[in-house]
Design an enzyme around this catalytic site. Structure first.
Site, PDB file in Angstrom:
ATOM      1  N   ASP A 248     -47.198  -9.329 -12.608  1.00  0.00           N
ATOM      2  CA  ASP A 248     -47.891  -9.983 -11.751  1.00  0.00           C
ATOM      3  C   ASP A 248     -48.236 -11.411 -12.313  1.00  0.00           C
ATOM      4  OD1 ASP A 248     -49.914 -11.206 -10.024  1.00  0.00           O
ATOM      5  OD2 ASP A 248     -50.234  -9.323  -8.993  1.00  0.00           O
ATOM      6  N   HIS A 249     -47.609 -12.411 -12.123  1.00  0.00           N
ATOM      7  CA  HIS A 249     -48.032 -13.685 -13.055  1.00  0.00           C
ATOM      8  C   HIS A 249     -49.327 -14.181 -12.997  1.00  0.00           C
ATOM      9  CE1 HIS A 249     -46.429 -15.777  -9.422  1.00  0.00           C
ATOM     10  NE2 HIS A 249     -47.241 -16.834  -9.790  1.00  0.00           N
TER      11      HIS A 249
ATOM     12  N   HIS B 200     -51.063 -10.230  -5.959  1.00  0.00           N
ATOM     13  CA  HIS B 200     -52.251 -11.198  -6.377  1.00  0.00           C
ATOM     14  C   HIS B 200     -53.710 -10.879  -5.927  1.00  0.00           C
ATOM     15  CE1 HIS B 200     -48.243 -12.715  -7.712  1.00  0.00           C
ATOM     16  NE2 HIS B 200     -48.087 -13.208  -6.683  1.00  0.00           N
TER      17      HIS B 200
HETATM   18  P1  NAP Z   1     -31.809 -16.467  -8.314  1.00  0.00           P
HETATM   19  O1  NAP Z   1     -32.110 -17.982  -8.914  1.00  0.00           O
HETATM   20  O2  NAP Z   1     -31.239 -16.219  -7.252  1.00  0.00           O
HETATM   21  O3  NAP Z   1     -31.279 -15.706  -9.644  1.00  0.00           O
HETATM   22  C1  NAP Z   1     -30.585 -14.605  -9.475  1.00  0.00           C
HETATM   23  C2  NAP Z   1     -29.773 -14.363 -10.555  1.00  0.00           C
HETATM   24  O4  NAP Z   1     -29.232 -12.896 -10.606  1.00  0.00           O
HETATM   25  C3  NAP Z   1     -28.655 -15.252 -11.169  1.00  0.00           C
HETATM   26  O5  NAP Z   1     -28.752 -15.512 -12.475  1.00  0.00           O
HETATM   27  C4  NAP Z   1     -27.480 -14.597 -10.573  1.00  0.00           C
HETATM   28  O6  NAP Z   1     -26.386 -15.154 -11.173  1.00  0.00           O
HETATM   29  C5  NAP Z   1     -27.807 -13.185 -11.144  1.00  0.00           C
HETATM   30  N1  NAP Z   1     -26.999 -12.078 -10.286  1.00  0.00           N
HETATM   31  C6  NAP Z   1     -26.969 -11.980  -8.823  1.00  0.00           C
HETATM   32  N2  NAP Z   1     -26.065 -11.013  -8.538  1.00  0.00           N
HETATM   33  C7  NAP Z   1     -25.888 -10.355  -9.502  1.00  0.00           C
HETATM   34  C8  NAP Z   1     -25.131  -9.002 -10.232  1.00  0.00           C
HETATM   35  N3  NAP Z   1     -24.506  -8.484  -8.798  1.00  0.00           N
HETATM   36  N4  NAP Z   1     -24.694  -8.962 -11.414  1.00  0.00           N
HETATM   37  C9  NAP Z   1     -25.260  -9.685 -12.494  1.00  0.00           C
HETATM   38  N5  NAP Z   1     -26.153 -10.994 -11.988  1.00  0.00           N
HETATM   39  C10 NAP Z   1     -26.346 -11.206 -10.778  1.00  0.00           C
HETATM   40  O7  NAP Z   1     -33.378 -15.643  -8.283  1.00  0.00           O
HETATM   41  P2  NAP Z   1     -34.784 -15.993  -9.177  1.00  0.00           P
HETATM   42  O8  NAP Z   1     -35.278 -17.003  -8.342  1.00  0.00           O
HETATM   43  O9  NAP Z   1     -34.404 -16.408 -10.643  1.00  0.00           O
HETATM   44  O10 NAP Z   1     -35.788 -14.843  -8.947  1.00  0.00           O
HETATM   45  C11 NAP Z   1     -35.147 -13.853  -9.611  1.00  0.00           C
HETATM   46  C12 NAP Z   1     -36.132 -12.646  -9.521  1.00  0.00           C
HETATM   47  O11 NAP Z   1     -37.421 -13.085  -9.832  1.00  0.00           O
HETATM   48  C13 NAP Z   1     -36.366 -12.228  -7.978  1.00  0.00           C
HETATM   49  O12 NAP Z   1     -36.757 -10.894  -7.862  1.00  0.00           O
HETATM   50  C14 NAP Z   1     -37.619 -13.157  -7.440  1.00  0.00           C
HETATM   51  O13 NAP Z   1     -38.119 -12.320  -6.461  1.00  0.00           O
HETATM   52  C15 NAP Z   1     -38.289 -12.899  -8.771  1.00  0.00           C
HETATM   53  N6  NAP Z   1     -39.304 -14.048  -8.645  1.00  0.00           N
HETATM   54  C16 NAP Z   1     -39.022 -15.381  -9.147  1.00  0.00           C
HETATM   55  C17 NAP Z   1     -39.901 -16.447  -9.078  1.00  0.00           C
HETATM   56  C18 NAP Z   1     -39.090 -17.667  -9.457  1.00  0.00           C
HETATM   57  O14 NAP Z   1     -40.042 -18.709  -9.277  1.00  0.00           O
HETATM   58  N7  NAP Z   1     -37.987 -18.186  -9.164  1.00  0.00           N
HETATM   59  C19 NAP Z   1     -41.244 -15.954  -9.184  1.00  0.00           C
HETATM   60  C20 NAP Z   1     -41.466 -14.918  -8.925  1.00  0.00           C
HETATM   61  C21 NAP Z   1     -40.651 -13.672  -8.952  1.00  0.00           C
HETATM   62  P3  NAP Z   1     -24.958 -15.093 -10.982  1.00  0.00           P
HETATM   63  O15 NAP Z   1     -24.866 -15.688  -9.312  1.00  0.00           O
HETATM   64  O16 NAP Z   1     -24.096 -15.895 -11.837  1.00  0.00           O
HETATM   65  O17 NAP Z   1     -24.643 -13.637 -10.852  1.00  0.00           O
END
Ligand code: NAP
Length: 499
Positions: free
Chosen positions: A180-181, A243
């Site tokens: 929980d950042h 949060h």
């Molecule tokens: P994202 O940009 O959509 O990234 C998803 C990642 O997963 C990509 O590296 C994608 O790469 C990989 N991926 C998707 N399907 C896959 C599969 N079947 N096998 C292996 N790799 C796969 O998402 P994100 O924003 O980084 O968020 C990630 C998580 O963190 C989520 O749960 C989100 O709710 C949480 N989160 C994110 C943030 C933020 O600031 N972004 C903040 C809080 C929480 P490929 O397409 O190359 O496979």
């Protein structure tokens, strides 16, 4: 770069080409490296589907840490510890190749079998990954194994239980680090210190001296490109379940007998257990939901939530929540804790206002013939600091009182930006300190609180949109406090810069 404190480890990041990894995880790891908090004996495997080479991956690492970087040669050295493994997490066959690479790096860097698995991917994959890690032997290690998992942790209590059961097949509760950042933010961590390291606050921290507490987390940003996710979540699940309730538990918990993970978490759990459930008709009296319509922020005209990409035209999803919480224990009986969070509000701000009760008799006069109550304001973000609102003698001959503010700003005192939440949380995880991560009991109690509210909201359609972008939310959120004789302290008047 040497540091004896942080153990060596192999960090496997699932979702290494994603937004979170690039924007938060790599720069945070780099900062730890530059500060000497990451020993030279570490390696990172980035996992995602797309096909890229190690070199390309290392270049992307260098690119993403550029803005955080000090010396060029450190960046190259740092990036050389990163390896890429193209792998679809739903494909059972590719885990054995991942295991082989992990063992090779373990030997090469002398990592003592310590492994951190960071799931920076959509939550629907969490269960599958955990099951495979165990089945394919990646968790059979000589050292420690830890699982770091991002929010959302489930969608409600039932789905959270299912997810928890899946990850518990491979990891013990004390090996699971639920992020929980907010708990990594400097001023959220400071709540504990303000309360338990100052003789002047703790004796007053109860229903005899505090009239109400207000916790606000407002954003200027709208839902942006996250419409698909947000439609299923809404502000209650996205912000309140985690949060907001985490900040409330830190504010309301009893002093722990020791400042260790077990004791702090158990005091936070007790707060959540004492939180009065709000259900049925009471939801309408204790909680207000809102959804932003069109409006203007900083001269820019903005569309409403229903016009955002991947959002239903008649969406019933809330982008704003205000609520009144009551904690039924000796310390807090009768003290309302108001929370409010929303998107597309006029100000970006997370603040906690503790309003103290009025003194028994007013001997002094101000222009409005009343004395202002004492307030303790904890500025969480973007400003970081504490302000204490007092009354003092007005300059001049008479004895009139005037409000004054004693101000402490983190930035001014350190002269530097405090470390990002992710930097602190990664460091804690590497050292095995789970204090600032959420325990399953906290997750479960928080879901069971918010599920009762969702159940009522899902059955009734609200007259959305009910607040224009750029405002402080729907009128009903103000009425929630007015009914009790209070009002939301205007955020802009509380800014540190206004002191
Ligand atoms: P994202 O940009 O959509 O990234 C998803 C990642 O997963 C990509 O590296 C994608 O790469 C990989 N991926 C998707 N399907 C896959 C599969 N079947 N096998 C292996 N790799 C796969 O998402 P994100 O924003 O980084 O968020 C990630 C998580 O963190 C989520 O749960 C989100 O709710 C949480 N989160 C994110 C943030 C933020 O600031 N972004 C903040 C809080 C929480 P490929 O397409 O190359 O496979």
């Amino acid at each position: 770069m040497k540091n004896n404190e942080t153990p060596t480890s192999l960090i496997i990041i699932f979702g290494a080409t994603g937004d979170l990894a690039k924007r938060k995880l790599f720069p945070s790891l780099y900062k730890l490296y530059e500060k000497g908090r990451l020993t030279d004996r570490f390696a990172v495997i980035g996992v995602a589907r797309r096909s890229i080479s190690n070199d390309e991956f290392q270049e992307s690492i260098q690119e993403s840490v550029k803005s955080a970087a000090g010396k060029e040669e450190h960046v190259q050295e740092f990036a050389s510890h990163f390896y890429y493994h193209s792998h679809d997490v739903t494909d059972s066959d590719s885990y054995s190749a991942l295991k082989k690479l992990a063992s090779e790096l373990d030997d090469h860097y002398g990592l003592n079998g310590n492994r951190i698995f960071y799931l920076a991917m959509a939550p629907e994959f969490f269960g599958t990954i955990a099951l495979h890690l165990k089945k394919d032997g990646l968790t059979e290690v000589d050292g420690f194994k830890r699982l770091v998992i991002e929010k959302p942790f489930g969608h409600d209590l039932d789905s959270a239980k299912e997810l928890n059961n899946q990850i518990r097949t491979a990891f013990q509760e004390d090996e699971i680090y639920r992020i929980d950042h907010y708990l990594g933010k400097a001023m959220v961590q400071n709540i504990e210190v303000i309360r338990f390291a100052n003789a002047i606050f703790e004796p007053l921290w109860n229903n005899r001296y505090i009239s109400n507490i207000q916790v606000t987390s407002s954003e200027i940003l709208g839902v942006e490109e996250r419409g698909r996710y947000y439609e299923k979540s809404g502000a209650l699940r996205d912000m309140v379940q985690n949060h907001m309730l985490q900040m409330v538990s830190l504010l309301a918990m009893e002093p722990p007998i020791k400042l260790n993970t077990k004791e702090i978490r158990s005091e936070k759990v007790r707060v959540l257990r004492a939180l009065r459930p709000i259900e049925g008709e009471d939801v309408h009296n204790f909680f207000v939901r809102g959804q932003y319509g069109e409006g203007e922020i900083n001269g820019e005209h903005l569309r409403g939530y229903r016009q955002e990409p991947m959002v239903e035209e008649d969406s019933n999803t809330e982008t704003f929540v205000a609520g009144k919480l009551l904690i039924d224990n000796f310390r807090w009986a009768g003290v309302p804790i108001y929370i409010r969070t929303g998107k597309r509000m006029g100000t970006k701000s997370t603040k906690i206002v503790i309003q103290f009760k009025d003194i028994p008799m007013n001997l002094y006069y101000q222009t409005e013939k009343t004395l202002n109550p004492n307030l303790l304001v904890i500025h969480i973000q973007p400003e970081e600091g504490i302000t204490l609102h007092l009354n003092a003698k007005k300059a001049g001959e008479n004895m009139d009182a005037t409000p004054v503010k004693l101000n402490f700003s983190n930035k001014e005192s350190d002269g530097i930006n405090t470390p990002e939440a992710y930097e602190k949380l990664l460091y804690d995880c590497m050292r095995g300190d789970a204090t600032n991560f959420t325990h399953w009991d906290e997750v479960a109690l928080s879901w069971s609180f918010t599920d009762k509210i969702s159940a009522v909201w899902e059955k009734t359609k609200e007259n959305f949109p009910n607040y224009p972008s750029g405002t402080t939310g729907p009128k009903k959120a103000d009425e929630l406090l007015e009914k009790d004789g209070f009002f939301w302290w205007p955020i802009t008047d509380l800014e540190v810069t206004n002191c």
